[in-house]
Design a protein around this motif. Structure first.
Motif, short mmCIF file in Angstrom:
data_model
loop_
_atom_site.label_atom_id
_atom_site.label_comp_id
_atom_site.label_asym_id
_atom_site.label_seq_id
_atom_site.Cartn_x
_atom_site.Cartn_y
_atom_site.Cartn_z
N LYS A 138 29.42 46.26 78.83
CA LYS A 138 30.29 47.30 79.39
C LYS A 138 29.77 47.93 80.68
O LYS A 138 30.51 48.58 81.41
CB LYS A 138 30.46 48.44 78.35
CG LYS A 138 31.17 48.00 77.08
CD LYS A 138 32.67 47.89 77.33
CE LYS A 138 33.43 47.33 76.14
NZ LYS A 138 34.16 46.12 76.45
N HIS A 139 28.48 47.77 80.95
CA HIS A 139 27.91 48.44 82.13
C HIS A 139 26.83 47.56 82.74
O HIS A 139 25.81 47.31 82.11
CB HIS A 139 27.35 49.81 81.72
CG HIS A 139 26.95 50.67 82.87
ND1 HIS A 139 26.69 52.01 82.74
CD2 HIS A 139 26.78 50.40 84.20
CE1 HIS A 139 26.36 52.52 83.92
NE2 HIS A 139 26.41 51.56 84.82
N MET A 140 27.07 47.07 83.96
CA MET A 140 26.10 46.18 84.60
C MET A 140 25.45 46.91 85.78
O MET A 140 26.10 47.70 86.48
CB MET A 140 26.80 44.92 85.11
CG MET A 140 27.49 44.15 83.99
SD MET A 140 28.54 42.80 84.59
CE MET A 140 27.36 41.45 84.63
N ALA A 156 33.35 42.92 88.53
CA ALA A 156 33.22 43.84 87.39
C ALA A 156 34.46 44.73 87.27
O ALA A 156 34.93 45.01 86.16
CB ALA A 156 31.96 44.68 87.54
N THR A 157 34.98 45.17 88.40
CA THR A 157 36.10 46.10 88.38
C THR A 157 37.32 45.54 87.64
O THR A 157 37.81 46.18 86.70
CB THR A 157 36.43 46.56 89.83
OG1 THR A 157 35.27 47.25 90.31
CG2 THR A 157 37.63 47.47 89.88
N PRO A 158 37.83 44.35 88.01
CA PRO A 158 38.98 43.85 87.24
C PRO A 158 38.63 43.53 85.79
O PRO A 158 39.53 43.48 84.93
CB PRO A 158 39.41 42.58 88.00
CG PRO A 158 38.25 42.21 88.83
CD PRO A 158 37.51 43.47 89.13
N ALA A 159 37.35 43.29 85.49
CA ALA A 159 36.96 43.00 84.10
C ALA A 159 36.76 44.28 83.29
O ALA A 159 36.34 44.23 82.13
CB ALA A 159 35.67 42.18 84.09
N ASN A 160 37.04 45.46 83.92
CA ASN A 160 36.83 46.76 83.25
C ASN A 160 35.38 46.97 82.82
O ASN A 160 35.10 47.55 81.78
CB ASN A 160 37.74 46.92 82.04
CG ASN A 160 39.19 46.97 82.45
OD1 ASN A 160 39.51 47.57 83.49
ND2 ASN A 160 40.06 46.32 81.70
N ILE A 161 34.47 46.46 83.65
CA ILE A 161 33.04 46.68 83.40
C ILE A 161 32.53 47.62 84.49
O ILE A 161 32.84 47.43 85.67
CB ILE A 161 32.27 45.34 83.43
CG1 ILE A 161 32.75 44.44 82.28
CG2 ILE A 161 30.77 45.57 83.36
CD1 ILE A 161 32.18 43.03 82.30
#
Ligand SMILES: Cc1ncc(COP(=O)(O)O)c(C=O)c1O
Length: 413
Positions: A138-140, A156-161
């Motif tokens: 959830k958080h990279m 990450a943004t479109p993957a909701n991460i």
């Protein structure tokens, strides 16, 4: 077919396990990993006999031209986890005028600047983020010299991460802005990339971030590997004689070396390998120093500086993998001065119309230097990697003006 059925069709997957690149012990697939127990990078291993049965060159040739055409050799299990921004195959551009001018052999540039976010970091990060989605991360967080951070943010943004990114204070403005605009939180840090890496390491321990630093998670290298797969396919499954690669953390060089071994195992290429040349800047050349000293590891390079910010990496966790590939291929490591990088950028743009990034220009400078000292010959087909679009970097100003209200001496223009 939709616009790209590589992204939607389910294909068989062949990952068997992960393996410590140093100690060789194995780790289960399909769970979250960072480094091995020995604190070294993990490599993804496949059932290559299975891939050999499932994939033919002819089938591959029918697929849309992006990196997802190599799914059988990639770690993502389910198509729904692919987070794509259109990772197109990148063109190979021949420097014909320059080859004639400098008395070189065939010089081919693999132009990675055409990828999403304008750099080859898209290859590694599209894979790392797709795998993060598959594994529920959830958080990279990552340290970056710019391009990798931009690619992490973009995927990450479109993957909701959530993504949190740290870069050296003097990172090119465009990189910092694109990272922020693409939805990440970015901080400038008064230090170099490894200082930023320490902050990520602490955030991992204290806040549970997933550390996506170069080679500290196993999947960026799988994405970068596609440079080697693609290059081999584009050259009709014939290996070039020599590859010049601008080496920072070395993921691309290590990834391509892995790709060639896998291609041989599935019967797509023979034993011939290109000589791998690690190109570094004279102001930050830990691999060159270690190569010349004959050591397995490369100690930190103090006071690192160069205009080629992407390769300003004082210490690399995959140092032994870079050095092994360079040595096993009978290649070498070479440092080029910033002045030579600037001159190379200028020469290629003015002669061939191809605007390289400084790191890419370093490979042309290294090629010229190697041709002059006999380490490459004109009989060899050389591939240079231009890893980012030259448009991402500050360009020299043009001061020439014309007053349209005054008489113009056209013959003098
Ligand atoms: C344009 C450019 N070239 C080369 C590199 C070095 O790549 P690697 O980590 O694969 O050695 C980077 C890394 O930031 C980069 O941005």
């Amino acid at each position: 077919m939709l616009h790209d059925d590589n992204l939607t069709i389910e294909r068989p997957t062949f990952v068997t396990h992960l393996e410590c690149a140093f100690a060789g012990d194995s780790y289960p697939a399909d769970v979250i990993h960072n480094l091995s127990r020995a604190g070294k990078p993990l490599l993804v291993r496949y059932d290559l006999a299975g891939v050999k049965k499932a994939l033919s060159k002819a089938a591959l040739a029918q697929r849309p031209p992006d990196l997802w055409r190599y799914r059988e050799l990639l770690p993502v299990r389910r198509a729904t986890n692919i987070v794509s921004l259109g990772e197109t195959m990148t063109p190979i551009v021949a420097l014909r005028k320059l080859a004639a001018k400098i008395g070189g052999g065939e010089i081919l540039v693999k132009d990675e600047g055409r990828l999403p976010t304008g750099s080859f970091k898209a290859r590694g990060l599209v894979m790392a983020v797709s795998m993060a989605k598959e594994l529920g991360i959830k958080h990279m967080a990552m340290p970056t010299n710019g391009n990798a951070g931009a690619a992490l943010a973009a995927y990450a943004t479109p993957a909701n991460i959530k993504s949190t990114i740290f870069c050296p204070a003097d990172t090119p403005e465009v990189n910092v802005s694109e990272i922020e605009l693409q939805g990440a939180t970015v901080y400038r840090v008064n230090g170099l990339i490894d200082d930023c890496g320490k902050i990520v390491g602490e955030g991992k321990a204290k806040a549970g971030w997933f550390d996506v630093s170069t080679l500290k998670e196993p999947y960026r290298i799988e994405g970068k590997k596609t440079m080697g797969l693609e290059l081999a396919e584009q050259l009709g499954w014939e290996m070039p004689d020599v590859i010049f690669y601008p080496t920072g953390g070395g993921t691309g060089l290590i990834g391509m070396w892995k790709a060639f071994a896998e291609l041989e195992a599935i019967g797509f290429i023979g034993q011939k390998r290109p000589r791998m040349v690690a190109v570094q800047a004279a102001g930050c050349a830990p691999m060159v120093r270690a190569f010349e000293a004959g050591t397995e590891h490369a100690p930190r390079w103090e006071n690192a500086h160069t205009i080629a910010s992407g390769i300003r990496v004082p210490q690399a966790i995959g140092d032994f993998l870079i050095l092994r590939a360079v040595r096993a291929s009978n290649g070498f490591a070479i440092a080029v001065a910033d002045e030579a990088i600037g001159a190379a950028l200028d020469e290629v743009a003015r002669t061939e119309g191809l605007l390289l990034c400084p790191e890419g220009a370093a490979t042309y400078a290294a090629y010229k230097q190697s041709l002059a000292d006999g380490r490459v010959t004109r009989a060899e087909r050389a591939v240079l990697f231009n890893c980012a679009s030259g448009l991402k970097y500050p360009l020299p100003p043009v001061t020439r003006t014309l007053d349209r209200h005054k008489p113009i001496d056209y013959a003098a223009l």
